[in-house]
Scaffold this motif. Structure first.
Motif, PDB file in Angstrom:
ATOM      1  N   LEU A 144      -7.263   2.353  -3.289  1.00  0.00           N
ATOM      2  CA  LEU A 144      -6.936   2.637  -1.988  1.00  0.00           C
ATOM      3  C   LEU A 144      -7.899   2.805  -1.229  1.00  0.00           C
ATOM      4  CD1 LEU A 144      -3.793   5.039  -2.852  1.00  0.00           C
ATOM      5  CD2 LEU A 144      -3.665   2.661  -2.201  1.00  0.00           C
ATOM      6  N   ALA A 158      -7.747  -5.517  -1.859  1.00  0.00           N
ATOM      7  CA  ALA A 158      -6.117  -6.054  -1.748  1.00  0.00           C
ATOM      8  C   ALA A 158      -6.331  -7.571  -1.773  1.00  0.00           C
ATOM      9  CB  ALA A 158      -5.726  -5.337  -0.404  1.00  0.00           C
ATOM     10  N   ARG A 185       0.680  -1.164  -0.139  1.00  0.00           N
ATOM     11  CA  ARG A 185      -0.047  -0.042  -0.049  1.00  0.00           C
ATOM     12  C   ARG A 185       1.056   1.239   0.020  1.00  0.00           C
ATOM     13  NH1 ARG A 185      -5.507   1.527   1.789  1.00  0.00           N
ATOM     14  NH2 ARG A 185      -5.510   3.864   2.023  1.00  0.00           N
ATOM     15  N   TRP A 219      -9.580  -0.542   0.073  1.00  0.00           N
ATOM     16  CA  TRP A 219      -8.400  -1.400   0.208  1.00  0.00           C
ATOM     17  C   TRP A 219      -8.708  -2.802   0.608  1.00  0.00           C
ATOM     18  CZ3 TRP A 219      -3.300  -1.684  -1.667  1.00  0.00           C
ATOM     19  CH2 TRP A 219      -2.624  -2.590  -1.104  1.00  0.00           C
TER      20      TRP A 219
END
Length: 316
Positions: A81, A88, A24, A84
């Protein structure tokens, strides 16, 4: 000695947390460059229509993270983001490979282009593929390891526990695109990424070369960093090339014992041309692997932090 389920779970959580945080941090540098990109007059992109600019941005992001399955889920690169926790794991930015559901290859159509729609597999499908994988590995092991180990060799219990914890493979730190360019490795390729014959070909006795690598299981130990871990200090029954890396890098699971030990046990090895590291347990591996080649990753972030690197004309 085998680790407990609780020890493996704790080590896995720490591994995922550190890798996700590092990835990240790198993406927080790169994604704003992607999200703010516009074609410059006189550049190779100056004929890109304004309404296609968002697609170019999303394609740049997907190239960077190595997964096209999120392109239909985003309207802007910054959503990776802001969403996330949701995305992710799907994009494997926490170091864990997760099996995809079958039949989802071409579901998204954006601006006249077809993209894959990646959907995580359900538990029933995961168990089916895992059982197939274990069957292939164990059959090859019992055929190829030293005769004295054939009655006891079995699929590593710690990897079985990882599967039960939702892990179908381990891709380690870094972004997928860079891992093929000298930055990181896939320690465990895992389920569904190779055919049965390819999986079986990775399993060998101690002195048979593994296909593609030209190295033996014993060879994984030949330049271990500590004298007492050299090949003369082990009885090596065999194993398999569990993962893949760059250059001369190999990742192996090795069924072995010391001369004064009565029972064989699994050890895990990350090796390259100049160095090998041997781990007795999966938690030991995670402690080393969670920031593996982090310096190379940080340098790659710095190198890529410009539009020319993130939008090379030959890619589009």
């Amino acid at each position: 000695m085998l680790s407990t389920r609780e020890e493996i779970k704790s080590a896995l959580e720490a591994y995922c947390s550190e890798i996700a945080a590092n990835n990240r941090r790198g993406l927080e540098t790169l994604i704003p460059i992607i999200a703010n990109w516009v074609p410059k007059e006189g550049s190779e992109f100056d004929d890109v229509p304004e309404d296609e600019v968002p697609r170019f941005r999303l394609e740049s992001l997907c190239h960077l993270v190595g997964h096209w399955g999120i392109i239909g889920r985003l309207s802007d690169p910054t959503e990776l983001l802001t969403r996330w926790d949701e995305l992710a794991p799907l994009v494997e930015l926490d170091g864990v490979i997760r099996l995809r559901a079958p039949g989802q290859d071409s579901e998204m159509n954006i601006d006249g282009r077809t993209y894959p729609l990646e959907v995580l597999a359900d538990q029933e499908y995961r168990e089916l593929k895992f059982n197939e994988y274990v069957t292939v590995v164990e059959a090859a092991l019992r055929e190829r390891v030293l005769e004295e180990a054939r009655d006891t060799v079995a699929f590593p219990e710690e990897l079985r526990i990882l599967f039960e914890l939702g892990v179908d493979g381990l891709c380690g730190p870094g972004l997928i695109e860079w891992q093929g360019q000298g930055c990181g490795c896939h320690f465990w390729i895992g389920l569904g990424r190779e055919g049965v014959e390819d999986v079986a070909a990775r399993v060998q006795g101690p002195d048979t070369e593994m296909r593609r690598w030209g190295v033996t299981i014993r060879g994984c130990f030949t330049q271990a960093p500590w004298p007492d871990q050299g090949p003369g200090e082990w009885v090596i029954a065999g194993g398999w090339g569990i993962g893949t890396g760059h250059d001369a890098q190999t990742c192996c699971a090795v069924f072995c014992r010391r001369p004064d030990e009565e029972e064989f046990a699994w050890r895990y090895v990350i090796s390259c041309e100049y160095d090998q590291v041997v781990f007795n347990t999966i938690p030991d591996l995670f402690e080393y692997y969670k920031d593996f080649e982090q310096g190379a990753f940080d340098q790659r972030v710095e190198d890529y932090a410009d539009e020319g690197s993130l939008f090379p004309p030959e890619r589009f």
